[in-house]
Design an enzyme around this catalytic site. Structure first.
Site, PDB file in Angstrom:
ATOM      1  N   HIS A 110      12.721  15.259  23.920  1.00 61.37           N
ATOM      2  CA  HIS A 110      12.675  15.164  22.459  1.00 61.37           C
ATOM      3  C   HIS A 110      13.361  16.327  21.734  1.00 61.37           C
ATOM      4  O   HIS A 110      12.863  16.824  20.726  1.00 61.37           O
ATOM      5  CB  HIS A 110      11.238  15.034  21.982  1.00 61.37           C
ATOM      6  CG  HIS A 110      10.573  13.752  22.365  1.00 61.37           C
ATOM      7  ND1 HIS A 110      11.265  12.597  22.632  1.00 61.37           N
ATOM      8  CD2 HIS A 110       9.245  13.445  22.502  1.00 61.37           C
ATOM      9  CE1 HIS A 110      10.406  11.629  22.933  1.00 61.37           C
ATOM     10  NE2 HIS A 110       9.184  12.112  22.860  1.00 61.37           N
ATOM     11  N   HIS A 182       8.627   9.263  15.828  1.00 60.72           N
ATOM     12  CA  HIS A 182       7.552   9.270  16.823  1.00 60.72           C
ATOM     13  C   HIS A 182       6.184   8.978  16.192  1.00 60.72           C
ATOM     14  O   HIS A 182       5.181   9.602  16.578  1.00 60.72           O
ATOM     15  CB  HIS A 182       7.529  10.609  17.556  1.00 60.72           C
ATOM     16  CG  HIS A 182       7.022  10.527  18.958  1.00 60.72           C
ATOM     17  ND1 HIS A 182       5.727  10.183  19.266  1.00 60.72           N
ATOM     18  CD2 HIS A 182       7.644  10.751  20.150  1.00 60.72           C
ATOM     19  CE1 HIS A 182       5.553  10.214  20.576  1.00 60.72           C
ATOM     20  NE2 HIS A 182       6.713  10.552  21.137  1.00 60.72           N
ATOM     21  N   GLU A 313       9.054   3.397  19.596  1.00 63.06           N
ATOM     22  CA  GLU A 313      10.165   4.266  19.223  1.00 63.06           C
ATOM     23  C   GLU A 313      11.488   3.552  19.515  1.00 63.06           C
ATOM     24  O   GLU A 313      11.828   3.311  20.675  1.00 63.06           O
ATOM     25  CB  GLU A 313      10.095   5.567  20.003  1.00 63.06           C
ATOM     26  CG  GLU A 313       8.767   6.296  19.903  1.00 63.06           C
ATOM     27  CD  GLU A 313       8.554   7.224  21.073  1.00 63.06           C
ATOM     28  OE1 GLU A 313       9.365   8.164  21.241  1.00 63.06           O
ATOM     29  OE2 GLU A 313       7.590   7.016  21.843  1.00 63.06           O
TER      30      GLU A 313
END
Length: 351
Positions: A110, A182, A313
């Site tokens: 991420h 997210h 996502e």
């Protein structure tokens, strides 16, 4: 649209601020300049009662406290430069090897130690669109990535209870880009112990197979006759005990191309709330909140235990810079990255 903090123009960029969008139906979406984070979404149930449907905190200070940073769930944040994992944080591009920050064991996750979820975004209110335009400049070398990247994320709340998220980016050097949001959802509005009774449909007949460290093997097996199959509506918890660790997998959407397409739908049977996800992306990550461990307490004092929330996502596939058979995630100078996702909330019985 209201700004829940006074005189935002006078405050420094290091001050957390919240902005709230509201439509004619009473739906409310609150977004922070810190991480571009969706901190709250209030939508009506089948009786017209508003309820909180995302995991998060009322106090923005909770997004940087010790417990949150130790747990690192990325509640509602913009994820970048690269959503999901990159194997050992390494990739080669134009004959050069790059080493990214590793923050998930030996892997990059991420965007790294300080990804887009932990930076302050410049916010421009867009009253004509009932929206917010967020901007961030990611400098060359940030978290190990090449190139200076200009990123814009536009949030719009429509009269049809759609939250539109439109992502755009440009770069001055070739670099991987894979942006997403997210948010964790629980459509029960605080009236359930977990999200496992939510009924999920995913428009995918294949998924990205991963190793024990959640790095793709390169295989895209069929979901047929496996607990990964959500082509027809199935409760999230119906077969989760057959999936080691729970769901944390990217699904390969049946429809190819960069047009908007339905990726998933979710129904919460008690509240009657439903969610439809449409995207231009080739994949959607279904995450069943496996790492929520009860150490965080959020909206309404609710304890966020395992599986209390789920994520959908929209994104490209994990580790794409190291997987030549996966859809390309390299943005070149002169190109424009563009990703659009719509989360539409509605009452199922009204359909």
């Amino acid at each position: 649209m209201e700004n829940t903090n006074s005189s935002p123009q006078q405050a420094p960029i290091t001050e957390k601020r919240s902005y709230t969008l509201q439509n004619q139906q009473g739906m409310r979406v609150t977004i922070s300049n810190y991480g571009g984070t969706i901190t709250s979404i209030l939508t009506p149930d089948k009786y017209g009662r508003l309820g909180e449907v995302v995991l998060g905190f009322n106090d923005l200070a909770d997004y940087t406290n010790e417990a949150y940073l130790a747990n690192q769930p990325y509640f509602g944040a913009i994820i970048g430069r690269f959503g999901n994992r990159i194997d050992k944080g390494r990739f080669q591009l134009n004959g050069q090897e790059y080493q990214l920050a590793t923050n998930n064991g030996e892997n990059h996750l991420h965007g790294g130690i300080k990804g887009f979820d932990k930076v302050y975004w410049h916010v421009e209110e867009q009253p004509a669109q009932n929206g917010l335009r967020l901007k961030y400049t990611s400098p060359d070398g940030e978290e190990g990535y090449p190139g200076t990247v200009q990123v814009t994320v536009l949030y719009i709340l429509t009269p049809q209870n759609e939250l539109v998220i439109d992502y755009q980016a440009t770069t001055d050097q070739a670099t991987p880009i894979n942006l997403t949001n997210h948010s964790y959802f629980n459509l029960a509005g605080g009236m359930a112990q977990d999200a496992l009774d939510h009924v999920l449909t995913i428009a995918a007949d294949r998924y990205v197979k991963v190793s024990e460290s959640l790095i793709p093997t390169g295989e895209l097996p069929t979901v047929e006759d496996t607990p990964m199959d959500f082509q027809t509506p199935v409760a999230m918890g119906a077969r989760i005990d057959q999936v080691p660790g729970g769901y944390d997998h990217t699904y390969v959407l049946k429809e190819a191309g960069r047009h908007l397409k339905r990726a998933a739908t979710v129904e919460e049977p008690v509240s009657g709330r439903c969610l439809e996800v449409c995207t231009t992306e080739p994949g959607i990550q279904f995450y069943s909140g496996n790492f929520l461990d009860g150490t965080l307490r959020g909206h309404g004092g609710v304890v966020y235990k395992r599986h209390y929330g789920f994520c959908l996502e929209t994104q490209h596939f994990p580790d794409s810079p190291n997987q030549p058979c996966f859809p390309n995630t390299i943005l070149e100078p002169g190109q424009k990255y563009h990703q659009k996702t719509i989360y539409r909330f509605y009452v199922c019985q009204d359909e």
